[in-house]
Structures are given as C-alpha cells and as structure tokens.
Motif scaffolding. Structure first.
Motif, short mmCIF file in Angstrom:
data_model
loop_
_atom_site.label_atom_id
_atom_site.label_comp_id
_atom_site.label_asym_id
_atom_site.label_seq_id
_atom_site.Cartn_x
_atom_site.Cartn_y
_atom_site.Cartn_z
N THR A 170 -62.97 -50.85 46.99
CA THR A 170 -63.35 -49.65 45.99
C THR A 170 -62.72 -48.28 46.49
OG1 THR A 170 -65.17 -50.73 45.33
CG2 THR A 170 -65.06 -48.56 44.77
N ALA A 203 -61.72 -49.38 37.23
CA ALA A 203 -62.08 -50.69 37.84
C ALA A 203 -61.71 -51.94 37.34
CB ALA A 203 -63.65 -50.80 37.97
N CYS A 208 -64.74 -39.83 39.73
CA CYS A 208 -65.88 -40.13 40.11
C CYS A 208 -67.12 -39.61 39.25
CB CYS A 208 -66.42 -40.46 41.83
SG CYS A 208 -65.12 -41.70 42.33
N ILE A 248 -70.43 -45.63 41.52
CA ILE A 248 -69.49 -45.01 42.89
C ILE A 248 -69.91 -43.90 42.96
CG2 ILE A 248 -67.02 -45.00 43.65
CD1 ILE A 248 -66.40 -47.38 41.62
N LEU A 272 -61.78 -54.80 39.75
CA LEU A 272 -63.16 -54.86 40.59
C LEU A 272 -64.15 -55.18 39.68
CD1 LEU A 272 -62.63 -51.18 42.09
CD2 LEU A 272 -62.35 -53.28 43.22
N VAL A 312 -70.08 -54.39 41.51
CA VAL A 312 -70.39 -52.74 41.72
C VAL A 312 -70.86 -52.11 40.31
CG1 VAL A 312 -69.04 -50.63 41.97
CG2 VAL A 312 -68.13 -52.63 42.97
N VAL A 355 -71.07 -46.88 47.43
CA VAL A 355 -71.09 -47.79 46.28
C VAL A 355 -72.42 -48.63 46.40
CG1 VAL A 355 -69.72 -50.14 45.64
CG2 VAL A 355 -68.44 -48.33 47.04
#
Length: 287
Positions: free
Chosen positions: A221, A97, A87, A246, A102, A243, A232
């Motif tokens: 997520t 993602a 992340c 994150i 996502l 999104v 998020v």
C-alpha cells in the motif's frame, strides 16, 4: 541536521519524543504551524532557510500549499504533498487501489449525500452500508447506515456533503491498525468507530506476530501511494486482509520503536536537492 515538523500539535507524543531524540543527538528540530497567521506559503521560508527535511504531519489546505512550495524550492518533504493530498480524498484512494489491485470494499462516489435518496445511486449490495465524507478531515462524516430511514436522517444533516458509499464489512468490533515508518511495520488495535457488533466492552485482543499477508499488504500500500509514514486499517474478510482506510502520517500512539524509526527516517533523507529536480521518496528508493 535541520529537521522541521509541519504541525499544529507539537506536543503530540510521537512528534515530541522524536524531536527529543533528534535534539539529544545534536540535531536541530523546529516546529512550524502552516495554519498560523495569514501569510502566504512563499513568505513562510526562503530558499536560504530550508531545513534538510520537513515532516508533513498537518494535512490542511494551507499545509499542503506550503509543502508544495517547499518542494518547489528543492526541499525534501515526508510524505510528499502529492501523496498526502491523495490520501485526503477517499474517492481517489478507492480508484488508485482498484487500479493497483489492492483489496478494498466496493466504493461509490456521490457529489452530495442527498443524491443517495434517489434509488439508482445506491449500491447494489444494499444495506447496511458505510457513508463517509469524500474528503478526510478532523471532523468528517463516518457512519453506518442500516436502512432507508437512517439514510434520510443522515442526509437531513449532511445533505450537501460530498461522500463515498462503501459496502459494509462485518467486523469483530476492533480495527486492526498497521503503521509503517520507512518500511518498518508496527501494529495495534483500536475499538471500531462504527459497525461493531453488540456485546458491550471487551478486552482488546493482543497483537502478536502479524500474518505475512497483512504486512505484505501494508508495505505494498505504501509503495502504491508513494508514502513513507502512513497507517493502514485492515479488516479480515474470509481469512484475507482488506484495506478499509489509508492515512498519511497518522497520529501513531503506543507502539515501541516508532519514535526511533521516525528519527532514523529523518536522518536518512538527503538535504535540499535544488529547484527543478524531481523529488524521490524513500518508499520509491526501496523498490
């Protein structure tokens, strides 16, 4: 139970309040700053000194190295070192993602911002676009660029910075932030750092019941990224959530019940599992 928080900010409200709640319930809470001193991670704690669970709030390279060392000794770390490190890299976030389906803005990665001055590297969507440091940190680059002149000015200051370019998503001026702790979703709004339309200060919108699609996306997520405590940031695009960021173990401020949820998560984590056995996050156990 012994809980250790890896952070350089033990006075952060969420951490301090969670520690007070655990201490009041007769659990032992300690704080360890991974960046204090020059000792290697192997000198920070021995196998016989392991806490039952470590809460990884710090995200620096030394913090990640310490977390990986602790995991190697069999310690439980929340979030895991691997998930936290993932992340910190916006390019990897976008790739993961996309593979998982996502919804995120289209993202392009450059080894240096100066490469964006050479036409072919620019996104086909053109301007405006978002320019962000590839590697997330406390003082990084997040800016909206509206045209070639703005890009040149930004590149003059951040020429060698590895970056991602993202399509700009028009917004209301407010970031919708969803924070998740062990599957419990909290919500808040914050003024958008960049990209807000003109109009001056406006009252913050109230957060009432979230649309189910938003909470489902936030929970999915966490499953995709292997996170137990995370944030998020969502924007609404044509009625569907998107999104845009994150964060592993963000600085959660404001929502009621967050400290209770974090304390409960710490108490649910089992003790040290012994070297050589794979770690299993609580988000994995929910699936």
């Amino acid at each position: 139970m012994r809980v250790c928080v890896l952070t350089d900010k033990p006075d952060h409200p969420l951490l301090a309040e969670t520690a007070a709640a655990l201490t009041g319930a007769r659990h032992r809470v300690t704080f360890l700053d991974p960046d204090a001193g020059t000792a290697s991670p192997s000198q920070a704690v021995g196998p016989d000194e392991l806490a039952d669970v470590y809460l990884l709030k710090a995200h620096t390279p030394r913090a990640l190295a310490l977390a990986r060392f602790l995991e190697g000794l069999g310690a439980r770390v929340v979030n895991s070192a691997a998930a936290t490190e993932l992340c910190q890299d916006r390019s990897r976030i976008a790739a993961v993602a996309e593979d998982a389906g996502l919804p995120m803005p289209r993202t392009w990665t450059l080894n240096a911002l100066s490469e964006a001055l050479h036409g072919p590297e620019l996104p086909e969507s053109g301007y405006p676009l978002m320019v962000k440091s590839r590697h997330s940190r406390r003082v990084d680059l997040v800016a909206r660029v509206d045209g070639p002149a703005g890009l040149r000015a930004l590149a003059a200051e951040w020429s060698e910075e590895p970056v991602v370019l993202q399509e700009f998503i028009a917004n209301s001026g407010w970031d919708h932030k969803l924070w998740v702790i062990a599957g419990e979703v909290f919500a808040g709004v914050r003024p958008a750092a960049v990209g807000a339309p003109p109009g001056g200060a406006r009252p913050a919108p109230l957060v009432r019941d979230l649309p189910r699609a938003w909470t489902r996306l936030a929970l999915r997520t966490g499953d995709v990224f292997g996170l137990d405590v995370y944030g998020v940031d969502l924007l609404d695009r044509e009625g569907a959530p998107l999104v845009v960021d994150i964060n592993a173990f963000p600085g959660i401020r404001g929502p009621k019940g967050a400290r209770e949820a974090l304390a409960a998560l710490a108490l649910k984590c089992p003790g040290p599992r012994g070297p050589g056995r794979p770690a299993v996050s609580s988000s994995s156990r929910r699936r």
